[in-house]
Write a protein that holds these residues in place. Structure first.
Motif, PDB file in Angstrom:
ATOM      1  N   VAL A  72       0.747  -1.120   0.016  1.00  0.00           N
ATOM      2  CA  VAL A  72      -0.020   0.053  -0.121  1.00  0.00           C
ATOM      3  C   VAL A  72       0.833   1.154   0.028  1.00  0.00           C
ATOM      4  CG1 VAL A  72      -1.983  -1.102   1.043  1.00  0.00           C
ATOM      5  CG2 VAL A  72      -0.056  -0.083   2.643  1.00  0.00           C
ATOM      6  N   THR A  73       1.937   1.219  -0.526  1.00  0.00           N
ATOM      7  CA  THR A  73       3.030   2.153  -0.384  1.00  0.00           C
ATOM      8  C   THR A  73       2.757   3.093  -1.823  1.00  0.00           C
ATOM      9  OG1 THR A  73       4.437   1.159   1.109  1.00  0.00           O
ATOM     10  CG2 THR A  73       5.470   2.803  -0.087  1.00  0.00           C
ATOM     11  N   ASP A  74       3.089   4.204  -1.501  1.00  0.00           N
ATOM     12  CA  ASP A  74       3.065   5.017  -2.804  1.00  0.00           C
ATOM     13  C   ASP A  74       4.701   5.225  -3.052  1.00  0.00           C
ATOM     14  OD1 ASP A  74       3.293   7.075  -4.754  1.00  0.00           O
ATOM     15  OD2 ASP A  74       1.859   8.436  -3.925  1.00  0.00           O
ATOM     16  N   TRP A  75       5.239   4.656  -4.117  1.00  0.00           N
ATOM     17  CA  TRP A  75       6.509   4.637  -4.225  1.00  0.00           C
ATOM     18  C   TRP A  75       7.204   5.701  -4.895  1.00  0.00           C
ATOM     19  CZ3 TRP A  75       9.205   1.247  -1.407  1.00  0.00           C
ATOM     20  CH2 TRP A  75       8.539   0.207  -0.840  1.00  0.00           C
ATOM     21  N   SER A  76       6.199   6.547  -5.291  1.00  0.00           N
ATOM     22  CA  SER A  76       6.720   8.131  -5.875  1.00  0.00           C
ATOM     23  C   SER A  76       6.448   8.917  -4.917  1.00  0.00           C
ATOM     24  CB  SER A  76       5.779   8.375  -6.964  1.00  0.00           C
ATOM     25  OG  SER A  76       4.596   8.921  -6.537  1.00  0.00           O
ATOM     26  N   ASP A  77       6.243   8.723  -3.645  1.00  0.00           N
ATOM     27  CA  ASP A  77       6.066   9.606  -2.391  1.00  0.00           C
ATOM     28  C   ASP A  77       7.245   9.524  -1.497  1.00  0.00           C
ATOM     29  OD1 ASP A  77       5.579  11.423  -0.072  1.00  0.00           O
ATOM     30  OD2 ASP A  77       3.617  10.226   0.341  1.00  0.00           O
ATOM     31  N   ARG A  78       8.242  10.343  -1.610  1.00  0.00           N
ATOM     32  CA  ARG A  78       9.506  10.198  -0.780  1.00  0.00           C
ATOM     33  C   ARG A  78       9.295  10.402   0.709  1.00  0.00           C
ATOM     34  NH1 ARG A  78      13.113  15.736  -1.840  1.00  0.00           N
ATOM     35  NH2 ARG A  78      11.359  17.297  -0.760  1.00  0.00           N
ATOM     36  N   SER A  79       8.257  11.115   1.026  1.00  0.00           N
ATOM     37  CA  SER A  79       7.946  11.435   2.515  1.00  0.00           C
ATOM     38  C   SER A  79       7.161  10.216   3.095  1.00  0.00           C
ATOM     39  CB  SER A  79       7.121  12.748   2.680  1.00  0.00           C
ATOM     40  OG  SER A  79       5.794  12.499   2.283  1.00  0.00           O
ATOM     41  N   THR A  80       6.958   9.362   2.578  1.00  0.00           N
ATOM     42  CA  THR A  80       6.450   8.102   3.354  1.00  0.00           C
ATOM     43  C   THR A  80       7.120   6.845   2.689  1.00  0.00           C
ATOM     44  OG1 THR A  80       4.744   7.845   1.621  1.00  0.00           O
ATOM     45  CG2 THR A  80       4.097   8.789   3.571  1.00  0.00           C
ATOM     46  N   CYS A  81       7.234   6.694   1.513  1.00  0.00           N
ATOM     47  CA  CYS A  81       8.005   5.502   1.031  1.00  0.00           C
ATOM     48  C   CYS A  81       9.333   4.978   1.757  1.00  0.00           C
ATOM     49  CB  CYS A  81       8.083   5.186  -0.324  1.00  0.00           C
ATOM     50  SG  CYS A  81       9.399   5.978  -1.261  1.00  0.00           S
ATOM     51  N   VAL A  82      10.095   5.741   2.181  1.00  0.00           N
ATOM     52  CA  VAL A  82      11.371   5.291   2.798  1.00  0.00           C
ATOM     53  C   VAL A  82      11.327   4.914   4.217  1.00  0.00           C
ATOM     54  CG1 VAL A  82      12.672   7.176   1.167  1.00  0.00           C
ATOM     55  CG2 VAL A  82      11.818   7.937   3.607  1.00  0.00           C
ATOM     56  N   LEU A  83       9.956   5.136   4.773  1.00  0.00           N
ATOM     57  CA  LEU A  83       9.964   5.030   6.237  1.00  0.00           C
ATOM     58  C   LEU A  83       9.619   3.453   6.560  1.00  0.00           C
ATOM     59  CD1 LEU A  83       7.600   7.828   6.940  1.00  0.00           C
ATOM     60  CD2 LEU A  83      10.087   7.606   7.291  1.00  0.00           C
ATOM     61  N   PHE A  84       9.112   2.582   5.459  1.00  0.00           N
ATOM     62  CA  PHE A  84       8.141   1.437   6.005  1.00  0.00           C
ATOM     63  C   PHE A  84       8.908   0.133   5.438  1.00  0.00           C
ATOM     64  CE2 PHE A  84       5.142   4.589   5.648  1.00  0.00           C
ATOM     65  CZ  PHE A  84       4.470   4.591   7.183  1.00  0.00           C
ATOM     66  N   GLY A  85       8.671  -0.816   6.241  1.00  0.00           N
ATOM     67  CA  GLY A  85       9.202  -2.046   5.831  1.00  0.00           C
ATOM     68  C   GLY A  85       8.325  -3.211   6.067  1.00  0.00           C
ATOM     69  N   ASP A  86       8.364  -4.393   5.547  1.00  0.00           N
ATOM     70  CA  ASP A  86       7.676  -5.449   5.362  1.00  0.00           C
ATOM     71  C   ASP A  86       8.181  -6.567   6.695  1.00  0.00           C
ATOM     72  OD1 ASP A  86       6.138  -4.724   3.260  1.00  0.00           O
ATOM     73  OD2 ASP A  86       7.107  -5.988   2.058  1.00  0.00           O
TER      74      ASP A  86
END
Ligand code: UT7
Length: 321
Positions: A145-159
């Motif tokens: 559910v990550t927006d891989w073009s949004d640098r302010s969120t996609c770098v934060l998460f992991g599975d």
């Protein structure tokens, strides 16, 4: 009084390690920005794995350490906001795969506080005497559910995923405190399926994370502090041996330490290698710290989390392994 004790822990994380550097090829970001603003250097991302396969690995590990068979389980609870299927629940799917015919099974959704919610629910069943052996698994595949073009969120998460087996005993989990405040819902959202039927057509939206990072940051610091202050009313915080916080941003954790005057070394922090794995973050940290032999029998471990919803909470675990 009957208590719930942890008799096994396990974890399952994807094989693929994604280093910060990899984002530099498709986003205006840098390893330096991500490390200094969040404490994250790498995270795990699913390629062939699924929420279910990660749960199976975690559950098998926890059951093996517990030394009990799946057929002894009375209840399976999975906390997740990213199940492989809306129905059947992940809990029912793993019930079948593990071979746990006696167990009731359901999923719960409480964002990154999911593990604390799930253990609290399990603890109630054990304290009431209704169930004796419960498997709690937390899993999130936020890459879904990550927006891989949004640098302010996609770098934060992991599975990732991790599990505990709880069994009725004399000592164990206490001081469970879970809270929520739906008024704050707008700061972190993942939309569900749009309503699209013969009588209504909503615009289909991509189901990705939207977040106001600064609001969430403030909420996290204030509410993790509140949750530990609450725990401190029944167990003085200087008598706690270890703190396992939800791993969202190392700066959040450091501010909570500062607010409460707790030495940073008492906090187990592994965000550097996993990023924010949502509801799996606390049990992954718990299982890693246990594997490293950091806990002694009788140690008091405080768990503390915040998450979307918004939700937050804390719990004291007396280590019984
Ligand atoms: O489990 C709950 C999940 N969520 C969280 O825990 C998130 C909590 N919030 C945070 O951790 C932080 O707010 C963030 C890490 C998301 C952001 O850190 P910040 O220090 O609050 O940065 P900011 O949002 O104030 O942004 C500072 C700058 C902005 O640029 P301008 O407007 O100053 O020009 C952002 O556009 O940093 C920019 N920025 C980035 N730059 C490089 C945001 N993301 C990135 C990025 N790389 N990945």
């Amino acid at each position: 009084m009957m208590r719930s004790q942890i008799i096994g822990v396990g974890r399952g994380v994807p094989a693929r390690v994604v280093e910060n550097k990899e984002f530099e090829s498709f986003l205006d970001t840098s390893d330096e920005w991500i490390r200094t603003r969040t404490g994250i250097s790498a995270r795990r991302v699913c390629t062939h794995e699924t929420a279910t396969s990660l749960c199976m690995e975690s559950a098998r590990g926890a059951l093996a350490q517990a030394g009990i068979g799946a057929e002894e389980l009375d209840l399976i609870i999975v906390s997740t906001i990213t199940p492989d299927t809306v129905t059947p629940s992940v809990a029912c799917t793993i019930q079948k795969m593990l071979g746990a015919p006696r167990a009731a099974a359901f999923d719960i959704s409480a964002g990154c506080t999911g593990f604390l919610y799930a253990v609290t629910v399990a603890d109630q069943f054990i304290r009431s005497g209704m169930y004796r052996s419960v498997l709690v698994v937390s899993v999130d595949v936020l890459s879904r559910v990550t927006d891989w073009s949004d640098r302010s969120t996609c770098v934060l998460f992991g599975d990732g995923s991790a599990a505990v087996v709880l069994r009725a005993g004399e000592r164990g989990i206490g001081n469970a405190y879970i809270r929520s405040d739906g008024d704050l819902d707008g700061s972190l959202t993942i939309p569900g399926n749009p309503i699209d039927n013969p009588w209504n057509h909503e615009d289909a939206r991509r189901q990705t994370i939207a977040m106001d990072g600064r609001n969430v940051f403030l909420f996290a610091v204030n509410h993790m502090t509140d949750a530990l202050e609450h725990l401190g009313q029944t167990c003085p915080l200087d008598e706690v041996d270890w703190f396992i916080p939800h791993q969202a941003n190392v700066r959040i954790i450091e501010l909570v330490c500062k607010n409460l005057g707790i030495p940073r070394e008492k906090f187990y922090i592994n965000i550097e290698r996993y990023g924010n794995t949502s509801s799996a973050s606390i049990p992954i940290a718990l299982s890693e710290a246990a594997e490293k032999g950091l806990f002694k029998t009788g140690d008091r471990i405080a768990l503390v989390a915040f998450g979307s919803g918004f939700t937050w909470g804390s719990m004291l675990v007396e280590w019984t392994l």
